[in-house]
Write an enzyme that holds these catalytic residues in place. Structure first.
Site, mmCIF file in Angstrom:
data_model
loop_
_atom_site.group_PDB
_atom_site.id
_atom_site.type_symbol
_atom_site.label_atom_id
_atom_site.label_comp_id
_atom_site.label_asym_id
_atom_site.label_seq_id
_atom_site.Cartn_x
_atom_site.Cartn_y
_atom_site.Cartn_z
ATOM 1 N N ASP A 1 -5.417 9.129 9.739
ATOM 2 C CA ASP A 1 -5.428 8.462 11.047
ATOM 3 C C ASP A 1 -5.070 9.424 12.182
ATOM 4 O O ASP A 1 -4.213 10.274 12.043
ATOM 5 C CB ASP A 1 -4.378 7.335 11.042
ATOM 6 C CG ASP A 1 -4.786 6.224 10.070
ATOM 7 O OD1 ASP A 1 -3.914 5.630 9.447
ATOM 8 O OD2 ASP A 1 -5.998 6.011 9.915
ATOM 9 N N ARG B 1 -4.663 10.583 4.102
ATOM 10 C CA ARG B 1 -3.574 11.526 4.312
ATOM 11 C C ARG B 1 -2.533 11.469 3.189
ATOM 12 O O ARG B 1 -1.974 12.470 2.781
ATOM 13 C CB ARG B 1 -2.902 11.158 5.643
ATOM 14 C CG ARG B 1 -1.825 12.036 6.004
ATOM 15 C CD ARG B 1 -1.037 11.612 7.222
ATOM 16 N NE ARG B 1 0.114 12.460 7.234
ATOM 17 C CZ ARG B 1 0.080 13.742 7.596
ATOM 18 N NH1 ARG B 1 -1.051 14.254 7.994
ATOM 19 N NH2 ARG B 1 1.152 14.477 7.582
ATOM 20 N N LYS C 1 0.840 -1.213 0.000
ATOM 21 C CA LYS C 1 0.000 0.000 0.000
ATOM 22 C C LYS C 1 0.865 1.248 0.000
ATOM 23 O O LYS C 1 0.648 2.185 -0.771
ATOM 24 C CB LYS C 1 -0.918 0.024 1.217
ATOM 25 C CG LYS C 1 -1.589 1.377 1.443
ATOM 26 C CD LYS C 1 -2.461 1.394 2.664
ATOM 27 C CE LYS C 1 -1.760 1.703 3.946
ATOM 28 N NZ LYS C 1 -1.398 3.111 4.149
ATOM 29 N N ASN C 2 1.875 1.281 0.886
ATOM 30 C CA ASN C 2 2.646 2.513 1.070
ATOM 31 C C ASN C 2 3.635 2.786 -0.047
ATOM 32 O O ASN C 2 4.336 3.795 -0.021
ATOM 33 C CB ASN C 2 3.332 2.491 2.436
ATOM 34 C CG ASN C 2 2.298 2.634 3.538
ATOM 35 O OD1 ASN C 2 1.140 2.951 3.269
ATOM 36 N ND2 ASN C 2 2.708 2.378 4.753
ATOM 37 N N ASP D 1 4.519 1.050 12.134
ATOM 38 C CA ASP D 1 3.343 0.309 11.654
ATOM 39 C C ASP D 1 3.314 -1.126 12.165
ATOM 40 O O ASP D 1 2.263 -1.754 12.189
ATOM 41 C CB ASP D 1 3.311 0.313 10.125
ATOM 42 C CG ASP D 1 3.201 1.712 9.562
ATOM 43 O OD1 ASP D 1 3.651 1.933 8.432
ATOM 44 O OD2 ASP D 1 2.689 2.586 10.279
HETATM 45 C C1 EPZ Z 1 4.169 7.012 6.140
HETATM 46 O O1 EPZ Z 1 3.408 8.101 6.662
HETATM 47 C C2 EPZ Z 1 3.213 5.802 6.096
HETATM 48 N N1 EPZ Z 1 2.062 6.118 5.295
HETATM 49 C C3 EPZ Z 1 2.739 5.469 7.507
HETATM 50 O O2 EPZ Z 1 1.970 4.250 7.439
HETATM 51 C C4 EPZ Z 1 3.945 5.205 8.390
HETATM 52 O O3 EPZ Z 1 3.500 5.023 9.706
HETATM 53 C C5 EPZ Z 1 4.917 6.407 8.344
HETATM 54 O O4 EPZ Z 1 5.287 6.698 6.979
HETATM 55 C C6 EPZ Z 1 6.199 6.139 9.108
HETATM 56 O O5 EPZ Z 1 6.831 5.012 8.651
HETATM 57 C C7 EPZ Z 1 2.150 6.007 3.948
HETATM 58 O O6 EPZ Z 1 3.183 5.726 3.363
HETATM 59 C C8 EPZ Z 1 0.896 6.252 3.178
HETATM 60 P P1 EPZ Z 1 6.300 10.465 8.040
HETATM 61 P P2 EPZ Z 1 3.972 9.600 6.601
HETATM 62 O O7 EPZ Z 1 6.197 11.712 7.247
HETATM 63 O O8 EPZ Z 1 4.706 9.799 5.323
HETATM 64 C C9 EPZ Z 1 6.648 13.883 11.394
HETATM 65 C C10 EPZ Z 1 0.050 2.878 7.605
HETATM 66 O O9 EPZ Z 1 -0.540 2.371 8.570
HETATM 67 N N2 EPZ Z 1 6.524 14.871 10.295
HETATM 68 O O10 EPZ Z 1 7.488 9.614 7.839
HETATM 69 O O11 EPZ Z 1 2.837 10.482 6.899
HETATM 70 C C11 EPZ Z 1 5.349 13.113 11.636
HETATM 71 O O12 EPZ Z 1 4.444 13.829 12.416
HETATM 72 C C12 EPZ Z 1 0.560 4.322 7.696
HETATM 73 O O13 EPZ Z 1 0.246 2.296 6.531
HETATM 74 C C13 EPZ Z 1 6.600 16.213 10.578
HETATM 75 O O14 EPZ Z 1 6.768 16.606 11.732
HETATM 76 O O15 EPZ Z 1 4.981 9.580 7.835
HETATM 77 C C14 EPZ Z 1 5.855 11.851 12.304
HETATM 78 O O16 EPZ Z 1 6.053 12.081 13.659
HETATM 79 C C15 EPZ Z 1 0.219 4.965 8.986
HETATM 80 N N3 EPZ Z 1 6.493 17.097 9.568
HETATM 81 C C16 EPZ Z 1 7.183 11.617 11.617
HETATM 82 O O17 EPZ Z 1 7.577 12.856 11.024
HETATM 83 C C17 EPZ Z 1 6.316 16.695 8.258
HETATM 84 O O18 EPZ Z 1 6.213 17.539 7.354
HETATM 85 C C18 EPZ Z 1 7.153 10.538 10.535
HETATM 86 O O19 EPZ Z 1 6.156 10.848 9.592
HETATM 87 C C19 EPZ Z 1 6.231 15.327 7.983
HETATM 88 C C20 EPZ Z 1 6.346 14.414 9.017
#
Ligand code: EPZ
Length: 415
Positions: free
Chosen positions: A116, A92, A22-23, A304
Site C-alpha cells: 500500500d 508487503r 488477516k494481520n 487501520d
Molecule cells: C502492520 O504493518 C499492519 N500490516 C498494517 O496494517 C498496520 O497499519 C501497521 O502494522 C501498523 O499497525 C500487517 O500486519 C500485514 P509497522 P507494518 O512496521 O508491520 C515505520 C492493513 O490495512 N517503520 O508497525 O508494515 C513505518 O514506516 C495494514 O491491514 C520503519 O520506519 O507496520 C511506519 O511509519 C496496512 N522502519 C511505522 O514504523 C521499519 O523497519 C509502523 O510500521 C519498520 C517500520
C-alpha cells in the site's frame, strides 16, 4: 470483485460473525517455515492476502491447502529460501519470511517489499534487528540477500514499536542460541497470537503484548494446530457501518479486550457499545458527535481504524481533528470522501473534519484495503448510489464483506 455499489440503506439489524485476523494469520503462515511437518490453522479467512502468502510458501516448496477456513501447511525438510519479486510486490507482509528463513535455513533472498502507498515504508528496523542476532545482509537487483550460520541471542532496542520488525525478530530469535530481549516491542494482539502459536510449537517467548519480549532460543520446533484470533479491524469496520446508518449489531467472536480504546472512542461519539456474551454489542439511535482521533501503536487507536472513523466523523455533529502518527501519506481516500460532499481539509498529517448532515453518493475509487472499506461505509451514510471501483483492494483484507453487510440490512451490490 471490481465494483461495489452502495444504495442508501436503513438501520443495520442483526449479527455478524467476524473472520480470523488477516494481520495475524499472514505471520502464522510465515512461521510454518520454522519446523518440518503438517500445520493446521483454523479460522483462516478466504481473502486475497492469504492466497498471496500461500503462493509465496508454495513457491518455496511448502504444500498449502485452504478449505472452509482451515489452512493446512506441509513443510518438507528442504525448502527454497527465496521470496520472488512478483509475489512480494503484491503484499508487503511477505517481508516477515526473512526472520524465519534465516533462523531455520541460515539464508534468505527476499525481494524488497511494495504494498500500500502510505508514503515511505522502510524496513531498516527489520534488518537492524536481524543483524543484532548475527545476520549479514547485502542488497542487489532489488533483492535482500541474508546469511547467518546460527543466530545468537541479543538485546534489540526498536526505535519505534514496529509490528513487522517485532514479528521478524521474534521469529528469528526462537531458534537462536541463547536469550534475546526486544525492548520497545510492538504490543498488538496479533503479536501475542504469534507468540502463542510459536510457544505451542515448542518455543519460549515471554512477555508478548508488553513492550519487553524475552525469547529463550531452543534447538528445534514442531508443527502444531492453532486457531487464529478474530479480526479487530474488521470489527471496527462494521461498527463504523453502524455509525453511518444507525441500528443495532452483535459482532460475534469479537474480542472487546483487543478493542478497548476503539470502544471508548465510539462511546465518546455517542455509540452505545459494550461487551456481549457472544462478543460485542452496539447500537446507534441518533446522529453521532464528533471527537478528535490520534492514531498510535497499540493499545492506542490503530491507524487501520482511521479511514472508517473519518467516514463517520464526516457525518457527525461538530468538528474533529484527526492526527495520523504512523503513516504520513495515509490520507488518499480523503479526496474521494470530499467527492461525496464531505468537508475535510488536510494540513500535513492532520485532517480537520467538519461534519455534514448527509453525504451524496458518487463514483469513487478504492486506493487500498481500508480506504475501500471506508468508502463503502461512507456510501451507507449518503443520498443516492455510491459506486466504489477498484474494489479488489477490499477483497485483499475482508472475507465476504458485502455479503456480511447485506445480511444485516445494507443495500449493497458487487460486480
Ligand atoms: C502492520 O504493518 C499492519 N500490516 C498494517 O496494517 C498496520 O497499519 C501497521 O502494522 C501498523 O499497525 C500487517 O500486519 C500485514 P509497522 P507494518 O512496521 O508491520 C515505520 C492493513 O490495512 N517503520 O508497525 O508494515 C513505518 O514506516 C495494514 O491491514 C520503519 O520506519 O507496520 C511506519 O511509519 C496496512 N522502519 C511505522 O514504523 C521499519 O523497519 C509502523 O510500521 C519498520 C517500520
Amino acid at each position: 470483485m471490481e465494483r461495489i455499489v452502495v444504495h442508501p440503506s436503513g438501520p443495520l439489524e442483526g449479527r455478524i460473525r467476524l473472520s480470523g485476523a488477516k494481520n495475524s494469520v499472514l505471520k502464522l503462515m510465515a512461521a510454518t517455515v520454522l519446523a518440518e511437518g503438517t500445520f493446521v490453522l483454523r479460522n483462516v479467512p478466504h481473502i486475497v492476502d492469504v492466497d498471496c502468502m500461500a503462493d509465496l510458501l508454495r513457491s518455496m516448496g511448502l504444500g498449502v491447502d485452504h478449505c472452509d477456513n482451515v489452512l493446512t501447511v506441509v513443510r518438507p525438510a528442504d525448502i527454497n529460501p527465496e521470496a520472488p519479486y512478483e509475489l512480494v510486490e503484491r503484499m508487503r507482509a511477505s517481508i516477515v519470511v526473512l526472520g524465519p528463513l534465516l533462523a531455520r535455513v541460515g539464508r534468505a533472498r527476499v525481494a524488497l517489499p511494495g504494498g500500500d502507498d502510505f508514503g515511505p515504508r522502510p524496513i531498516d528496523m527489520h534488518l537492524q534487528s536481524l543483524e543484532r542476532l548475527g545476520a549479514v545482509f547485502s542488497t542487489a537487483h532489488g533483492y535482500i540477500e541474508g546469511h547467518a550460520d546460527r543466530l545468537v541471542g541479543a538485546r534489540i532496542f526498536l526505535e519505534f514499536p514496529s509490528v513487522g520488525a517485532t514479528e521478524n525478530a521474534v521469529m528469528a530469535a526462537v531458534l537462536a542460541k541463547g536469550e534475546t530481549v526486544i525492548e520497545n516491542a510492538a504490543r498488538e494482539p496479533e503479536i501475542a497470537d504469534l507468540a502463542g502459536f510459536l510457544n505451542r510449537m515448542g518455543a519460549r517467548v515471554l512477555g508478548a503484548g508488553s513492550p519487553t519480549i524475552t525469547i529463550v532460543g531452543v534447538e528445534e520446533l514442531f508443527a502444531v494446530e492453532h486457531e487464529v484470533i478474530p479480526d479487530r479491524i474488521e470489527a471496527a469496520t462494521f461498527l463504523a457501518a453502524l455509525g453511518a446508518c444507525g441500528g443495532e449489531l452483535v459482532l460475534e467472536a469479537a474480542r472487546p479486550d483487543h478493542m478497548d480504546m476503539l470502544m471508548q472512542k465510539l462511546g465518546e461519539m455517542g455509540m452505545r457499545i459494550s461487551t456481549h456474551p457472544d462478543g460485542v454489542w452496539a447500537m446507534v439511535g441518533e446522529r453521532l458527535r464528533s471527537a478528535d482521533v490520534s492514531t498510535l501503536p497499540y493499545p492506542g487507536i490503530a491507524t487501520d481504524y482511521k479511514p472508517f472513523l473519518v467516514s463517520i466523523l464526516a457525518v457527525a455533529e461538530g468538528v474533529a481533528i484527526v492526527a495520523e502518527n504512523l503513516f504520513s501519506g495515509r490520507f488518499r481516500y480523503i479526496d474521494e470522501l470530499v467527492r461525496m460532499g464531505a468537508d475535510i481539509r488536510i494540513e500535513e498529517h492532520f485532517a480537520v473534519v467538519r461534519g455534514v448532515r448527509r453525504l451524496s453518493g458518487a463514483p469513487v475509487r478504492a486506493h487500498d484495503i481500508r480506504a475501500g472499506a471506508a468508502l463503502v461505509v461512507a456510501g451507507l451514510a449518503a443520498d443516492g448510489d455510491t459506486v466504489v471501483s477498484d474494489a479488489h483492494h477490499i477483497a485483499r483484507g475482508y472475507e465476504r464483506f458485502a455479503e456480511k453487510l447485506r445480511a444485516v440490512g445494507a443495500d449493497i451490490e458487487t460486480s
